[in-house]
Write a protein that holds these residues in place. Structure first.
Motif, short mmCIF file in Angstrom:
data_model
loop_
_atom_site.label_atom_id
_atom_site.label_comp_id
_atom_site.label_asym_id
_atom_site.label_seq_id
_atom_site.Cartn_x
_atom_site.Cartn_y
_atom_site.Cartn_z
N LYS A 48 -9.29 14.90 -3.29
CA LYS A 48 -10.66 14.50 -3.65
C LYS A 48 -11.69 15.38 -2.95
O LYS A 48 -12.72 15.70 -3.52
CB LYS A 48 -10.90 13.05 -3.25
N HIS B 38 -3.27 2.00 15.75
CA HIS B 38 -3.45 0.67 15.15
C HIS B 38 -2.12 -0.01 14.79
O HIS B 38 -2.00 -1.23 14.88
CB HIS B 38 -4.34 0.75 13.90
N TRP C 237 -13.19 8.18 13.91
CA TRP C 237 -12.64 8.37 12.56
C TRP C 237 -11.82 9.66 12.51
O TRP C 237 -10.76 9.72 11.90
CB TRP C 237 -13.76 8.37 11.51
N SER D 54 -14.51 1.06 3.86
CA SER D 54 -14.60 0.82 5.29
C SER D 54 -15.69 1.70 5.90
O SER D 54 -15.80 2.87 5.55
CB SER D 54 -13.23 1.13 5.88
N CYS E 129 -3.62 -1.79 7.15
CA CYS E 129 -4.59 -1.38 6.11
C CYS E 129 -5.66 -2.43 5.82
O CYS E 129 -6.85 -2.13 5.75
CB CYS E 129 -3.85 -1.06 4.82
N HIS F 52 -7.69 9.63 7.17
CA HIS F 52 -6.63 9.71 6.16
C HIS F 52 -7.23 9.90 4.76
O HIS F 52 -6.81 9.28 3.79
CB HIS F 52 -5.70 8.49 6.23
N SER F 53 -8.28 10.74 4.69
CA SER F 53 -8.92 11.04 3.40
C SER F 53 -7.93 11.73 2.48
O SER F 53 -6.98 12.36 2.94
CB SER F 53 -10.11 11.96 3.60
N ASN F 54 -8.23 11.63 1.21
CA ASN F 54 -7.43 12.27 0.18
C ASN F 54 -7.89 13.72 0.03
O ASN F 54 -9.00 13.96 -0.44
CB ASN F 54 -7.63 11.49 -1.12
N CYS G 123 -9.05 -3.15 7.68
CA CYS G 123 -10.23 -2.33 7.40
C CYS G 123 -10.61 -2.35 5.93
O CYS G 123 -11.77 -2.19 5.60
CB CYS G 123 -9.98 -0.89 7.84
N HIS G 124 -9.64 -2.51 5.04
CA HIS G 124 -9.94 -2.45 3.60
C HIS G 124 -10.01 -3.83 2.95
O HIS G 124 -10.25 -3.93 1.75
CB HIS G 124 -8.90 -1.57 2.88
N CYS H 127 0.84 -1.21 0.00
CA CYS H 127 0.00 0.00 0.00
C CYS H 127 0.87 1.25 0.00
O CYS H 127 0.55 2.25 -0.64
CB CYS H 127 -0.92 0.04 1.22
#
Ligand code: HEC
Ligand code: HEC
Ligand code: HEC
Ligand code: HEC
Length: 191
Positions: free
Chosen positions: A188, A59, A178, A150, A117, A183-185, A120-121, A38
């Motif tokens: 985007k 985590h 959350w 997720s 990763c 860790h959003s982009n 959750c994914h 990843c």
């Protein structure tokens, strides 16, 4: 009160089953690849540095924490006799995809990486293969369709009342939790 609890448990179980189905729908043949994969594609600062953020949050330390004195005390209280870092009762939530009976992880997963990763994914071999096609210029490739979105239900696989450190009566607050590991982009979000 009792009734409410029972309803909650049943609903929780149904959601776990639903999660397993969603994961199975795209990940039938997918296997675990490990978080170093990843990192190759998801660690650009302008895209949210997902790997670096994960490495800095709790985590990634979830397995290491099992060797602490605090963990030993938790295990003793829970009636677990093995050292926590070897006990399936603890590993099932403190590492990725551990077999609940043996505590063993799939081949490419290092227990030392804790909750990484793919916890959750989901198993991501199909996604990484599609991601490689995409990066190679194949614009028909759709990596986003081959990875698990997720949600709060994903979190509740571990953040639930079976966690021996959970505070009684405290429900999991997705928005609050959350926010701590977001860790959003950012590229985007602007669109
Ligand atoms: C070869 C490159 C590559 C690798 C390796 C890779 N990805 Fe991706 N990933 C992509 C591309 C390309 C996208 C689509 C563009 C985007 O949304 O950022 C994507 C999108 C995603 C998304 C967002 C899906 C969505 O709904 O928008 C997630 C989550 C994700 N990857 C997780 C992972 C995880 C976890 C791993 C490691 C197990 C991984 N990726 C490995 C290339 C890769
Ligand atoms: C059902 C999942 C689950 C199981 C089983 C589980 N844990 Fe945990 N554990 C968690 C979660 C989730 C947290 C984080 C709680 C929080 O802060 O929200 C946690 C936190 C902890 C912490 C605190 C870590 C810190 O940062 O201070 C210790 C210590 C711990 N667990 C030890 C154990 C031990 C020992 C076992 C086995 C006897 C065990 N856990 C079994 C889910 C679990
Ligand atoms: C595979 C099990 C597992 C899953 C799935 C999981 N967690 Fe955790 N989480 C843990 C464990 C174990 C800890 C404790 C780690 C430690 O302290 O070393 C933890 C700790 C945390 C912490 C830091 C402790 C705190 O209370 O501030 C946050 C925040 C968190 N989790 C949020 C989430 C969110 C949000 C999701 C879902 C998107 C999620 N977790 C999914 C096992 C899990
Ligand atoms: C504790 C659970 C958890 C862990 C661990 C985790 N993620 Fe996520 N991730 C989420 C959630 C929840 C979202 C937001 C919903 C979604 O897009 O799936 C998300 C979103 C993403 C996205 C989409 C960002 C966007 O805005 O398009 C990418 C890419 C991603 N994660 C990659 C990773 C990588 C790489 C790792 C490991 C280094 C990782 N995640 C670890 C829960 C997690």
């Amino acid at each position: 009160m009792m009734n409410k609890m029972t309803v909650c448990r049943v609903a929780g179980l149904a959601l776990v089953v639903a999660f397993a189905f969603t994961a199975a729908a795209f990940a039938q043949d997918a296997t675990y690849v490990g978080n170093s994969q990843c990192k190759i594609c998801h660690n650009k600062k302008e895209e949210g540095e997902q790997w670096t953020k994960w490495k800095a949050e709790a985590h990634s330390q979830a397995f290491a924490k099992l060797s602490s004195d605090e963990a030993k005390a938790v295990a003793t209280k829970a009636g677990v006799t093995k050292p926590p870092a070897e006990a399936p009762e603890c590993l099932q939530c403190h590492v990725t995809a551990a077999d609940p009976a043996t505590g063993k992880c799939p081949e490419k997963i290092q227990p030392a990486d804790g909750v990484q990763c793919e916890s959750c994914h989901g198993p991501a071999s199909a996604h990484t293969a599609e991601g490689k096609k995409f990066k190679g210029g194949d614009k028909t490739a759709e990596p986003a369709k081959k990875i698990l979105k997720s949600t709060a239900e994903t979190c509740k696989k571990c953040h639930n009342e079976k966690n021996p450190t959970a505070k009684a009566g405290e429900a999991f607050d997705f928005d609050k939790m959350w926010a701590k590991i977001n860790h959003s982009n950012p590229a985007k979000a602007k669109k």
